[in-house]
Scaffold this motif. Sequence first.
Motif, PDB file in Angstrom:
ATOM      1  N   ARG A 253       0.824  -1.211   0.000  1.00 33.24           N
ATOM      2  CA  ARG A 253       0.000   0.000   0.000  1.00 33.24           C
ATOM      3  C   ARG A 253       0.861   1.264   0.000  1.00 33.24           C
ATOM      4  O   ARG A 253       0.376   2.351   0.260  1.00 33.24           O
ATOM      5  N   SER A 254       2.166   1.082  -0.303  1.00 30.98           N
ATOM      6  CA  SER A 254       3.086   2.227  -0.278  1.00 30.98           C
ATOM      7  C   SER A 254       3.663   2.473  -1.658  1.00 30.98           C
ATOM      8  O   SER A 254       3.907   1.527  -2.423  1.00 30.98           O
TER       9      SER A 254
ATOM     10  N   TYR B 159      -2.585   4.920  -3.334  1.00 29.08           N
ATOM     11  CA  TYR B 159      -1.819   4.346  -2.218  1.00 29.08           C
ATOM     12  C   TYR B 159      -2.541   4.692  -0.919  1.00 29.08           C
ATOM     13  O   TYR B 159      -2.251   5.718  -0.279  1.00 29.08           O
TER      14      TYR B 159
END
Length: 595
Positions: A96-97, A120
């Motif tokens: 998620r980065s 993100y």
Amino acid sequence: MFDRDQQQGWTVKTRDTPAIAAHFRNISELARLIDGSQDADESYRLLTQGVCDHSRWDISSIQVLDLEAGLAIPIVRHDPFNGHSLKNIVGWDASRSPVVQVLKDGAPLLIPDAAAQDLYPGFRDDARKRNYHTTAMIPLGVHDSEGRPMVYSVASREVLELDEVEIEFLNCVADLATIAVRKLRRLEEERARAGRMRAILENMTASLSHALDTDAESSLASGFSSLFPAGWLAVDLTTGRALFDTNAPPPIAVEISQRLPDGVVSAALNARREGGEAQVDLTVDGHTSHAQVSPLKIDNTHVGALFFFDAGTLGGDEQIAAQAGRLALSAFILRSFSEFRSRRVTARKLIMRLLDGDMRDADEILDEAHQLDFDLGRACRLLVIQPGEPVDDGTHSFLQRSVQSVFGQTISCQIGGRLVFVLVQDGADFKPRQTQFLTRARLLLPPSTILVLSEPQERFETLAKAYQTCLNTLNVGQAMGATGWITPVNIGEVTSLMAAVDLGQLSSFVENALPEPLQTNSRKAATALETIEAFLRTGRRYGEASEQLGIHVSTLRYRLEQLSELYGLNFSDPEICFEFELAIRLIKLRNSYKT
């Protein structure tokens, strides 16, 4: 460079000359700060703080991607609004980065408003929590101390419109950081290597200080362990002993004070032939271990070997440490090697006097032997070994220790390529010990080696005569192609003359004098030669010869007639009969020296 086409919704403007000049000054100041740092962590801190102090960016950080943990982890942060501490931050889910995308593309990533985007989610939530918007993330060309790739990022608490100068400024800062960290890594490596070199020097110095101390063997072994890979083993051929660290022993069964296994001795000797490092498999008590072996030398003489077990390829510093250890180890062996050389000179002088028959002062001879801890007042024997070529001091020393362990008191020297040992006759049976010693000696000596043991001599004055008998026996054995132990006999002048003849000539004479079937080891050939020999020895008298053979005269006549018919032997010609008799004696003499 930033790829503007990939930055959706982004506007890049140009800036006037004074602004560009200001950015150059900022870069210069950042370069000065970073160049003054002493380690990588300090460089990271100065970089993140300096960018915020010399640009429009409010927050700066460096993150690493931990692939095993699946996390994007900040390792340093400058955030004057929310605090710099990362104490309670474990990291964010890498999936998620944006860090993963930046490292995958190997190119910078611009996000106009991190708090407003949904690509993100984790990054969006952090932006809203810490109140930042415009963000730039740039991959660094270095990894952290754990080998994890790094990303440098900056963020603003406002939505910015960046111009080309601002973008190039960030690129330049990232390059500065990469250059600085690489330089610091090299410096750290150099400092670490300098520390290792100091440790090697200190350990070598400590080992050398104990090398000649007879009571510091355990301390010496422990010191070697700081220079060698774990599980090392040293073999001292001058004493026939092993040296290793009992706290980190080698993977094979050896004892410091016990006789070395034959496989270890053989590998230590073969190290001399290899000349440098070699790979060997050692089998002891059914267990096989792989090792790297290298020779140990003193004055260009092979005196031992050093084994590293399962060490793999040594690095540069490890090789330097191992070489320093070899130097200290050779100094340790030098003690026993020097003692052997000193005794060798004295022993040679005494033995040469004994074998030359120089008995002008018997008391002086006994005193010289006493200085060598040898009792010439007791019955003695000579052991003479003819290896075919001179042996070096290391092999001589090891053989002397082996003779001493098998036969007891001994002194020795080399004379004309032969090894001469004077032994004390202790009354015990020497035959089993001869076999034991030969097994040991074969590890060091060529297969063609021959050995002879004299009869016991009650007085040392008769050793010169015993030595001449040994030499005659060796000459006969060599002429007959014998190897191993030869029984000493008083061979006389005729046999000495035979020993001086070339082996090829002797073989040729036997082949021409006797038919080939009679030269074999079969029972039929042995009976035929026995019959011919008895007949010729008795002057070709049938009655006397048949009595010696224990057969009837008619049986003897039948045998001789059969030999004449089968092989064309003429027993009526005296000259031919002499050749028969001489050939048979040569065959018997040759067989008597087979071992």
